[in-house]
Design a protein around this motif. Structure first.
Motif, PDB file in Angstrom:
ATOM      1  N   VAL A  98       0.834  -1.206   0.000  1.00 42.86           N
ATOM      2  CA  VAL A  98       0.000   0.000   0.000  1.00 42.86           C
ATOM      3  C   VAL A  98       0.866   1.252   0.000  1.00 42.86           C
ATOM      4  CG1 VAL A  98      -0.257   0.218   2.519  1.00 42.86           C
ATOM      5  CG2 VAL A  98      -2.095   0.980   1.033  1.00 42.86           C
ATOM      6  N   LEU A 496       3.199   0.454   8.920  1.00 36.25           N
ATOM      7  CA  LEU A 496       1.832   0.042   9.259  1.00 36.25           C
ATOM      8  C   LEU A 496       1.593   0.209  10.758  1.00 36.25           C
ATOM      9  CD1 LEU A 496       1.692  -3.184   7.138  1.00 36.25           C
ATOM     10  CD2 LEU A 496       0.313  -1.144   6.784  1.00 36.25           C
ATOM     11  N   PRO A 497       0.344   0.484  11.132  1.00 30.81           N
ATOM     12  CA  PRO A 497       0.061   0.615  12.564  1.00 30.81           C
ATOM     13  C   PRO A 497       0.343  -0.702  13.284  1.00 30.81           C
ATOM     14  CG  PRO A 497      -1.964   0.602  11.262  1.00 30.81           C
ATOM     15  CD  PRO A 497      -0.844   0.702  10.302  1.00 30.81           C
ATOM     16  N   GLU A 498       0.936  -0.601  14.450  1.00 30.30           N
ATOM     17  CA  GLU A 498       1.266  -1.811  15.206  1.00 30.30           C
ATOM     18  C   GLU A 498       0.021  -2.420  15.823  1.00 30.30           C
ATOM     19  OE1 GLU A 498       4.219  -0.857  18.061  1.00 30.30           O
ATOM     20  OE2 GLU A 498       5.850  -1.151  16.641  1.00 30.30           O
ATOM     21  N   ILE A 499       0.120  -3.691  16.126  1.00 31.71           N
ATOM     22  CA  ILE A 499      -0.975  -4.365  16.822  1.00 31.71           C
ATOM     23  C   ILE A 499      -0.551  -4.544  18.281  1.00 31.71           C
ATOM     24  CG2 ILE A 499      -2.311  -6.492  17.027  1.00 31.71           C
ATOM     25  CD1 ILE A 499      -2.131  -6.874  14.078  1.00 31.71           C
ATOM     26  N   LEU A 501      -1.798  -5.990  21.715  1.00 34.10           N
ATOM     27  CA  LEU A 501      -2.838  -6.887  22.199  1.00 34.10           C
ATOM     28  C   LEU A 501      -2.934  -6.852  23.724  1.00 34.10           C
ATOM     29  CD1 LEU A 501      -2.076 -10.001  19.969  1.00 34.10           C
ATOM     30  CD2 LEU A 501      -3.726  -8.199  19.551  1.00 34.10           C
ATOM     31  N   VAL A 513      -4.997 -20.355  17.321  1.00 34.16           N
ATOM     32  CA  VAL A 513      -4.123 -20.755  16.214  1.00 34.16           C
ATOM     33  C   VAL A 513      -3.085 -21.795  16.611  1.00 34.16           C
ATOM     34  CG1 VAL A 513      -4.408 -18.504  15.101  1.00 34.16           C
ATOM     35  CG2 VAL A 513      -2.420 -18.907  16.549  1.00 34.16           C
ATOM     36  N   LEU A 517      -6.649 -25.041  16.256  1.00 29.96           N
ATOM     37  CA  LEU A 517      -6.521 -25.324  14.821  1.00 29.96           C
ATOM     38  C   LEU A 517      -5.783 -26.650  14.561  1.00 29.96           C
ATOM     39  CD1 LEU A 517      -7.348 -23.973  12.128  1.00 29.96           C
ATOM     40  CD2 LEU A 517      -5.116 -22.872  12.110  1.00 29.96           C
TER      41      LEU A 517
ATOM     42  N   PHE B  36       3.689 -17.693  14.219  1.00 30.31           N
ATOM     43  CA  PHE B  36       2.770 -16.558  14.063  1.00 30.31           C
ATOM     44  C   PHE B  36       2.564 -15.825  15.391  1.00 30.31           C
ATOM     45  CE2 PHE B  36      -1.674 -15.067  14.390  1.00 30.31           C
ATOM     46  CZ  PHE B  36      -1.606 -14.042  13.465  1.00 30.31           C
ATOM     47  N   THR B  37       2.254 -16.579  16.433  1.00 32.97           N
ATOM     48  CA  THR B  37       1.975 -15.922  17.719  1.00 32.97           C
ATOM     49  C   THR B  37       3.242 -15.260  18.269  1.00 32.97           C
ATOM     50  OG1 THR B  37       2.269 -18.090  18.743  1.00 32.97           O
ATOM     51  CG2 THR B  37       0.019 -17.328  18.437  1.00 32.97           C
ATOM     52  N   LEU B  40       3.909 -12.095  16.243  1.00 29.75           N
ATOM     53  CA  LEU B  40       2.900 -11.066  16.521  1.00 29.75           C
ATOM     54  C   LEU B  40       3.079 -10.480  17.915  1.00 29.75           C
ATOM     55  CD1 LEU B  40       0.328  -9.597  15.590  1.00 29.75           C
ATOM     56  CD2 LEU B  40      -0.995 -11.461  16.572  1.00 29.75           C
ATOM     57  N   HIS B  44       4.735  -6.998  17.167  1.00 29.66           N
ATOM     58  CA  HIS B  44       3.497  -6.210  17.088  1.00 29.66           C
ATOM     59  C   HIS B  44       3.204  -5.724  15.670  1.00 29.66           C
ATOM     60  CE1 HIS B  44       3.789  -6.079  21.439  1.00 29.66           C
ATOM     61  NE2 HIS B  44       4.987  -5.547  21.322  1.00 29.66           N
ATOM     62  N   SER B  45       3.866  -6.280  14.687  1.00 23.60           N
ATOM     63  CA  SER B  45       3.641  -5.757  13.333  1.00 23.60           C
ATOM     64  C   SER B  45       2.681  -6.664  12.571  1.00 23.60           C
ATOM     65  CB  SER B  45       4.963  -5.607  12.585  1.00 23.60           C
ATOM     66  OG  SER B  45       5.539  -6.852  12.390  1.00 23.60           O
ATOM     67  N   PRO B  46       1.706  -6.054  11.883  1.00 22.38           N
ATOM     68  CA  PRO B  46       0.678  -6.839  11.188  1.00 22.38           C
ATOM     69  C   PRO B  46       1.150  -7.340   9.828  1.00 22.38           C
ATOM     70  CG  PRO B  46       0.189  -4.515  10.999  1.00 22.38           C
ATOM     71  CD  PRO B  46       1.456  -4.610  11.767  1.00 22.38           C
ATOM     72  N   ALA B 114      -5.943 -18.743   8.400  1.00 21.70           N
ATOM     73  CA  ALA B 114      -6.456 -18.338   9.718  1.00 21.70           C
ATOM     74  C   ALA B 114      -5.589 -17.232  10.314  1.00 21.70           C
ATOM     75  CB  ALA B 114      -6.487 -19.546  10.645  1.00 21.70           C
ATOM     76  N   TYR B 115      -4.296 -17.251  10.012  1.00 16.85           N
ATOM     77  CA  TYR B 115      -3.396 -16.230  10.552  1.00 16.85           C
ATOM     78  C   TYR B 115      -3.694 -14.864   9.921  1.00 16.85           C
ATOM     79  CZ  TYR B 115      -1.132 -20.675  11.477  1.00 16.85           C
ATOM     80  OH  TYR B 115      -0.886 -21.965  11.845  1.00 16.85           O
ATOM     81  N   THR B 118      -6.831 -13.608  11.430  1.00 18.07           N
ATOM     82  CA  THR B 118      -6.556 -13.095  12.781  1.00 18.07           C
ATOM     83  C   THR B 118      -5.966 -11.681  12.716  1.00 18.07           C
ATOM     84  OG1 THR B 118      -6.083 -15.355  13.446  1.00 18.07           O
ATOM     85  CG2 THR B 118      -5.394 -13.623  14.966  1.00 18.07           C
ATOM     86  N   LEU B 119      -5.013 -11.497  11.789  1.00 20.50           N
ATOM     87  CA  LEU B 119      -4.416 -10.161  11.629  1.00 20.50           C
ATOM     88  C   LEU B 119      -5.469  -9.146  11.234  1.00 20.50           C
ATOM     89  CD1 LEU B 119      -0.994 -10.419   9.762  1.00 20.50           C
ATOM     90  CD2 LEU B 119      -1.432 -10.027  12.166  1.00 20.50           C
ATOM     91  N   LEU B 122      -7.542  -8.265  14.301  1.00 18.65           N
ATOM     92  CA  LEU B 122      -6.844  -7.538  15.369  1.00 18.65           C
ATOM     93  C   LEU B 122      -6.253  -6.193  14.921  1.00 18.65           C
ATOM     94  CD1 LEU B 122      -4.941 -10.524  17.001  1.00 18.65           C
ATOM     95  CD2 LEU B 122      -6.977  -9.395  17.873  1.00 18.65           C
ATOM     96  N   GLY B 123      -5.971  -6.059  13.633  1.00 20.35           N
ATOM     97  CA  GLY B 123      -5.304  -4.826  13.197  1.00 20.35           C
ATOM     98  C   GLY B 123      -5.622  -4.491  11.757  1.00 20.35           C
ATOM     99  N   GLN B 124      -4.753  -3.697  11.170  1.00 21.88           N
ATOM    100  CA  GLN B 124      -4.943  -3.259   9.787  1.00 21.88           C
ATOM    101  C   GLN B 124      -3.718  -3.670   8.968  1.00 21.88           C
ATOM    102  OE1 GLN B 124      -5.611   0.896  11.069  1.00 21.88           O
ATOM    103  NE2 GLN B 124      -7.329   0.847   9.662  1.00 21.88           N
ATOM    104  N   PRO B 125      -3.683  -4.925   8.546  1.00 16.67           N
ATOM    105  CA  PRO B 125      -2.510  -5.345   7.766  1.00 16.67           C
ATOM    106  C   PRO B 125      -2.557  -4.782   6.349  1.00 16.67           C
ATOM    107  CG  PRO B 125      -4.088  -7.124   7.903  1.00 16.67           C
ATOM    108  CD  PRO B 125      -4.651  -6.004   8.724  1.00 16.67           C
ATOM    109  N   ASP B 126      -1.403  -4.772   5.699  1.00 18.03           N
ATOM    110  CA  ASP B 126      -1.331  -4.414   4.281  1.00 18.03           C
ATOM    111  C   ASP B 126      -1.649  -5.699   3.516  1.00 18.03           C
ATOM    112  OD1 ASP B 126      -0.763  -3.557   1.781  1.00 18.03           O
ATOM    113  OD2 ASP B 126       1.294  -2.920   2.172  1.00 18.03           O
TER     114      ASP B 126
END
Lengths: 533, 233
Positions: A98, A496-499, A501, A513, A517, B36-37, B40, B44-46, B114-115, B118-119, B122-126
């Motif tokens: 993006v 990108l904005p960080e997540i 949690l 997950v 899963l 993945f977990t 993340l 903290h990056s999507p 599923a990952y 999940t992203l 929880l957030g705004q991934p590209d």
């Protein structure tokens, strides 16, 4: 319809698709569209060849049967190799991010597209610098798109031999080699700077800013010495440059204009019959001594020829009558005194005037706050036919002008600093401190000229260049004078904005997950096994 | 076409009723879920870029297990002869086995979606690099399955088939490191044989059509050689 007929029809359709798309690709379409069409044609052709290959007999008979199998395999490998080379030569690229992270800036695209011979660009990057890594990736994209641009990205921390061979000691150094010439840019993550380095190596870009000397200016020709700065973990750093240069010098300005593709050199108008032809712009920052009549005559001749002049004078510069007359011809006057702004200033010093807003003008449209330490006022005298004068920078309405105080032993006509000098102050009114003029010189100008008069030179000095948008303003002035309309892009630092949690969200995510899963798949497997049992 | 559908159904049954498929998928999901977990929670990056590279490595390790028995086992048990008593061609057999194996790869990719979901929650991934990463993984999987099928067609021992596939995959993974040592133009030729060189742009959101072409051509070559290998039974 039998299976055999269907297969023939599919093969004919593939042939027609390959020919059709291939024909369109060589038609009057853009390069990017042609490459996409070429890819479609390539896919159809490969499928057709594959389908025809499957028609070959699996159990050949005859004297050459033993040779057929290895021959076929060799041919298949050859076709795949040939096909990939052909596709590579007509490759298309799509940036799916993006932010356009993998799209080279227009400056680099333009330079790379116009290359007719090989240019070798070696980038000694800092692997711990995110911006350098991003630059490296875009260079790799550019190299794939433009075969004449041969890029080698080397980690300076591990490629000691190559660094020694090139004499590279600083992180993020670019070495460009072309046609037996070599240019080197140190400490850069800016791809535009690399593009301009290529242009310089190819000697395609020859816009020179000539800095006037001989009146006490602090311009120093030659290479700027600067070193890298160590970056702490979380610190956002785009340039990571640290200049080692005198505070009043112009090294940072030199570096900034070189970044956007200009070269610079010194001229001494007193000793020259005229301003040299190669000077796209003439700039005088921080003159102390008054101009001689010969200086003013050379400048006037330059403006009559359609020259581009940037004059930045501090309050202590003595304006000679000849220079005052020159400025008066276009309706300008360099006023006396020091501007004081009690409302907008930097820190607690009211004489370090800060300007947050500007009248509309191309120079200042993308400029934020600027700071001018000890500025002198500029006066608009009158309107002159054929000339357009624009106010560039003005202080707040609470500003006033105080007289210049003389230091001990200096000009006896100025109020004394030691005595307090009986310093008065002018009326409260916005004070203009920069103006831009363009048009044809009155009474015989041969071409349109451009002139900027700034009542302060220190804003562009090494000490104040990094203050707020001072550097951007100085570069923008140079670009306006050169009628340089290419967009001035900042290096992308978008992320990108960080997540973040909560503990609960982390628990749910982990359970979903990492436990549910895989467990559900395992349970299905057990159920299948149980049924079969 | 009906005969091909029957063949395909037979192969799908063989894969999805075998315990290997479920073990492979479950292990794949445990490793991926952990990566993945961990990524993340720490970064903290999507983004799924790290995950795509991990899936790339896992594909190199798991595809040989999926494909090793496809032809080699049938050759060892001599069921191929039985199969060819029916009116089916070598091409149909190979295609059915290929599509069935590829469907398992697709199931793995679909479950790893599923990952991405999940992203998204929880957030705004590209999303651009996520789509391109999955496209790259699909093309990589298609090429790997074709190579695995080819090695399975060459030998009658499934362990040897798996080791052969694994060796080829590892060679194609690291071959670019040798490429840099060679003179021009052989360096470019060898570097461009690398799976990683062609996969990396997809994983990061930078799509070159020549990379897609590379995987497509490798898949077609693998299928062609598989058919020829099966034909020499």
């Amino acid at each position: 319809m039998s299976g055999r007929s269907t297969r023939w029809l599919i093969e004919i359709a593939l042939l027609l698709t390959a020919l059709g798309l291939g024909g369109l690709a060589f038609g009057p379409v853009g390069e990017a569209t042609a490459d996409v069409l070429y890819f479609g044609s390539w896919c159809a052709a490969m499928l057709l060849i594959f389908s025809l290959g499957l028609r070959l007999p699996l159990h050949p008979r005859g004297p050459l049967a033993r040779l057929l199998a290895p021959g076929l395999i060799a041919t298949a490998f050859g076709l795949v190799l040939f096909g990939n080379v052909a596709l590579y030569r007509h490759d298309a690229h799509f940036d799916a991010t993006v932010t356009g992270r993998y799209t080279p800036p227009p400056e680099l695209e333009k330079v790379a597209r116009q290359l007719r011979g090989d240019v070798v660009l070696t980038y000694f990057y800092n692997s711990k610098d995110e911006n350098a890594d991003a630059a490296k990736q875009v260079l790799a994209v550019a190299a794939r798109r433009y075969p004449h641009l041969r890029v080698r990205s080397l980690d300076l921390d591990t490629e000691f031999t190559a660094a020694r061979d090139y004499g590279v000691k600083l992180y993020n150094t670019v070495v460009v080699e072309a046609q037996g010439r070599r240019t080197q840019v140190e400490n850069t993550v800016d791809l535009r700077q690399m593009a301009y380095a290529i242009e310089r190596a190819l000697q395609q870009r020859m816009q020179t800013v000539c800095f006037m000397t001989g009146h006490g200016e602090h311009y120093t020709p030659g290479h700027v010495h600067y070193a890298h700065r160590e970056i702490l973990g979380g610190e956002q750093q785009s340039g990571s440059g640290l200049l080692e240069a005198p505070a009043e010098g112009l090294d940072r300005l030199k570096l900034a204009i070189e970044t956007v593709g200009y070269s610079d050199r010194a001229i001494n108008a007193t000793t020259l019959p005229a301003i040299p032809q190669d000077c796209a712009i003439v700039a005088d920052f921080g003159a102390v001594n008054a101009y001689t009549p010969a200086d003013v005559s050379a400048l006037k001749g330059y403006l009559l020829r359609g020259g581009h002049l940037l004059l930045a004078y501090d309050p202590r510069f003595s304006v000679s009558p000849e220079l005052a007359s020159l400025l008066d011809e276009v309706g300008l006057r360099a006023g006396h005194g020091v501007v004081v702004d009690p409302t907008n200033h930097y820190g607690t010093d009211q004489e370090q005037v800060a300007v947050p807003y500007y009248p509309p003008h191309p120079i200042t449209e993308q400029i934020a706050l600027t700071v001018f330490p000890e500025a002198r006022p500029i006066r608009l005298q009158r309107a002159v036919g054929g000339i357009k004068v624009a106010e560039l920078i003005a202080t707040s309405k609470d500003s006033y002008v105080r007289p210049v105080l003389a230091a001990a032993g200096s000009d006896p006509t100025l109020p004394s600093l030691a005595s307090g000098g009986g310093v008065g102050r002018g009326p409260l009114t916005p004070q203009l401190i920069a103006a831009a003029v363009q048009g044809t010189w009155p009474g015989g100008g041969q071409a349109p000229f451009r002139l900027i008069l700034v009542g302060n030179a220190s804003f562009a000095s090494n000490a104040f260049f990094p203050y707020a948008s001072n550097g951007d303003l100085a570069v923008s002035m140079v670009r306006w004078l050169a009628a340089d309309t290419t967009p001035q892009l900042k290096p992308e630092t978008y992320s990108l904005p960080e997540i973040r949690l909560t503990h609960r969200q982390m628990q749910v995510t982990f359970l979903t997950v990492e436990v549910l899963l895989p467990l559900s798949v395992a349970l299905i497997g057990v159920a299948v096994w149980w049924r079969r049992r | 076409m009906r005969r091909f559908a029957a063949l395909l159904l037979r192969e799908e049954r063989a894969i999805f009723t075998s315990s290997i498929a479920y073990v492979v998928v479950a292990v794949f999901l445990v490793i991926m879920g952990y990566t993945f977990t961990l990524t993340l929670f720490l970064s903290h990056s999507p983004t799924l870029v790290h995950l795509f590279f991990q899936i790339y490595v896992l594909f190199l390790l798991t595809v040989p297990i999926i494909t090793m028995r496809l032809v080699a086992e049938e050759r060892r048990l001599r069921t191929l002869e039985l199969l060819f008593t029916a009116p089916v061609s070598e091409v149909s057999v190979i295609f059915a086995k290929y599509l069935a194996s590829l469907s398992l790869v697709l199931v793995m990719l679909a479950l790893s979606g599923a990952y991405a979901i999940t992203l998204g929650i929880l957030g705004q991934p590209d999303w651009g690099p996520i789509w391109s990463g999955y496209l790259g993984l699909f093309l990589l999987g298609a090429a790997l399955v074709a190579i695995g099928l080819m090695t399975s067609s060459l030998v009658s021992n499934q362990i040897i088939a798996a080791l052969l596939s694994l060796s080829l995959f590892l060679l194609l993974w690291i071959i670019d490191h040798f490429g840099w040592l060679l003179p021009d133009p052989f360096d470019a030729l060898v570097v461009n044989l690398s799976l990683l060189v062609h996969f990396t742009p997809f994983a990061t959101g930078s799509i070159f059509l020549s990379d897609a072409g590379f995987f497509i051509s490798v898949a077609l070559l693998g299928l062609f050689l598989s058919v020829r290998a099966l034909g020499r039974r």
